[in-house]
Design an enzyme around this catalytic site. Structure first.
Site, mmCIF file in Angstrom:
data_model
loop_
_atom_site.group_PDB
_atom_site.id
_atom_site.type_symbol
_atom_site.label_atom_id
_atom_site.label_comp_id
_atom_site.label_asym_id
_atom_site.label_seq_id
_atom_site.Cartn_x
_atom_site.Cartn_y
_atom_site.Cartn_z
ATOM 1 C CB ILE A 121 35.286 -61.465 48.891
ATOM 2 C CG1 ILE A 121 35.152 -62.952 48.659
ATOM 3 C CG2 ILE A 121 36.370 -61.185 50.075
ATOM 4 C CD1 ILE A 121 36.343 -63.578 48.174
ATOM 5 N N GLY A 122 31.926 -61.282 47.994
ATOM 6 C CA GLY A 122 30.954 -61.489 46.890
ATOM 7 C C GLY A 122 29.467 -62.211 47.333
ATOM 8 N N GLY B 101 26.255 -64.268 45.370
ATOM 9 C CA GLY B 101 25.859 -64.732 44.327
ATOM 10 C C GLY B 101 24.306 -65.176 44.211
ATOM 11 C CG PHE C 278 22.790 -70.687 44.328
ATOM 12 C CD1 PHE C 278 21.554 -71.023 44.291
ATOM 13 C CD2 PHE C 278 23.832 -71.140 43.265
ATOM 14 C CE1 PHE C 278 20.867 -71.446 43.226
ATOM 15 C CE2 PHE C 278 22.990 -71.428 42.071
ATOM 16 C CZ PHE C 278 21.700 -71.728 42.045
ATOM 17 N N GLY C 279 23.933 -67.156 47.555
ATOM 18 C CA GLY C 279 24.640 -66.756 48.768
ATOM 19 C C GLY C 279 25.734 -66.016 48.801
ATOM 20 C CB VAL D 239 32.161 -65.563 47.809
ATOM 21 C CG1 VAL D 239 33.315 -66.259 47.755
ATOM 22 C CG2 VAL D 239 30.929 -66.170 46.757
ATOM 23 C CE LYS E 7 29.983 -70.602 44.590
ATOM 24 N NZ LYS E 7 30.038 -71.172 43.035
ATOM 25 C CG ASP F 157 27.033 -68.482 32.862
ATOM 26 O OD1 ASP F 157 26.655 -67.367 32.259
ATOM 27 O OD2 ASP F 157 26.803 -68.445 34.296
#
Length: 391
Positions: free
Chosen positions: A69-70, A72, A74-75, A77, A90, A184
């Protein structure tokens, strides 16, 4: 394929984590981490040396992977099912963490998440690892992030934006009460649930203010949402999060951010003029609210949104108990961009292949990345020794 390689190279060499001497920087980072670990363990008998235990490998098999579903920095999700419940998981690749010199931030995020629980943040339930990846199991929210919806809607109404800001305000008040500054806040880190309520996620660059160390000059976050004091490497605190909230309001109102370009470009724009909004189709109170959040000087910036006239008589009690009808509901089944996920996943895959060698000799840096959250006692669920060794 050639185009993809060009994109990957552009992404790698435009990253804030890379520089001309990046390989040297990585080696220096790892060397310092090794020295810190050795100092910590130098007085322990060799029989007490920690052995790598990857019996946790089997834990992943308890989670049924549904779909990505995503993606980022770092990898991936994943949407997963565990014991008939749906979670987001994650998958954090160790090579990417080491390449970006982000072991401390990964450990920090887990430490914070084991101490926090709130209905307006994305909460953690478990963390484990295998030889290649770290895994963090979180609340699953089906609504997608605010960035995705901004891309689809371009703008939001004043009523919708006020609801979003109220949700974010409740979450920030909780984090700040725990002395945590997020640093952030941006649309990608604001996730909708299926009822249209927003929650804050991603504490990777968050910091905790301590009386012993009251000042912080380190710059972290995302250009475009960074406050002036962060961009100019000045001491910063709670007002930095509210500046980012002002940028999000401005973006919902106008469809664009008040400042654009590189960090240098944005610094120059901030020095030139103070941004002011005056949209005729929004109320004077809304315009003033955004202008108060975007003030350059942090000591003059609005840091108590509830007290502003824009929120006069707003039913925060009903909002906190989630009894208000959200003015904007995510209606799509898949509230994420599948095409973009495929591109970013392939980019990460290629970068991982090139940096796989970093993992072998540095597994011990991740030894303490594990936890099982106990709802009755969240504060006693993890020991993060590396967090203290690296700071």
């Amino acid at each position: 394929m050639a185009d993809l390689k060009l994109k990957i190279n552009a992404r790698r060499f435009s990253s804030p984590y890379r520089s001309i001497n990046n390989d040297l920087n990585i080696q220096l980072f790892l060397h310092n981490a090794h020295r810190s670990t050795n100092r910590k363990n130098s007085n322990k008998p060799s029989s007490h040396s920690k052995q790598h235990d990857y019996s946790q490998d089997k834990i992943k098999n308890q989670y049924q992977l549904q779909c990505i579903i995503g993606v980022g920095g770092f990898g991936r999700v994943w949407k997963v099912i565990h014991k008939q419940q749906v979670f987001a998981m994650k998958e954090i690749n160790k090579a990417l963490v080491l390449l970006k010199q982000s072991v401390p931030s990964i450990m920090t995020e887990l430490k914070f998440l084991t101490e926090l629980k709130h209905p307006f943040i994305v909460n953690a339930y478990s963390a484990f690892q295998d030889t290649q990846n770290l895994y963090l199991v979180l609340d699953y929210l089906s609504g997608g992030d605010l960035r995705f919806h901004l891309g689809k809607q371009r703008k939001f109404s004043e009523e919708q934006t006020k609801f979003f800001v109220a949700c974010i305000t409740i979450a920030l008040e909780y984090l700040h009460s725990q002395k945590i500054i997020h640093r952030d806040i941006k649309p990608e880190n604001l996730i909708f649930d299926n009822h249209g309520y927003l929650r804050i996620t991603d504490l990777g660059v968050a910091i905790k203010k301590h009386a012993q160390f009251p000042q912080n000059f380190e710059t972290s976050g995302t250009p475009g949402y960074m406050s002036p004091e962060v961009l100019f490497r000045q001491d910063h605190g709670i007002p930095a999060d509210y500046f980012a909230l002002g940028v999000i309001c401005y973006e919902c109102m106008t469809g664009r951010r008040p400042y654009h370009g590189t960090r240098k470009d944005i610094r120059e724009q901030m020095l030139l003029k103070q941004v002011q909004v005056n949209m005729s189709d929004w109320s004077p109170e809304a315009n003033d609210f955004i202008n108060q959040l975007l003030l350059i000087k942090p000591q003059q910036r609005l840091t108590q949104p509830r007290t502003h006239p824009w929120f006069k008589n707003y039913p925060f009690d009903l909002l906190a108990s989630k009894k208000l009808q959200a003015p904007y509901l995510p209606v799509r089944k898949d509230n994420f961009d599948k095409a973009q996920i495929l591109i970013e996943d392939e980019e990460n895959h290629q970068i991982i292949k090139l940096n796989q060698h970093l993992i072998k000799d540095n597994q011990h840096l991740f030894d303490d990345y594990r936890c099982q959250i106990n709802e009755k006692s969240r504060r006693s669920s993890i020991t993060n020794k590396m967090f203290f060794q690296l700071f």
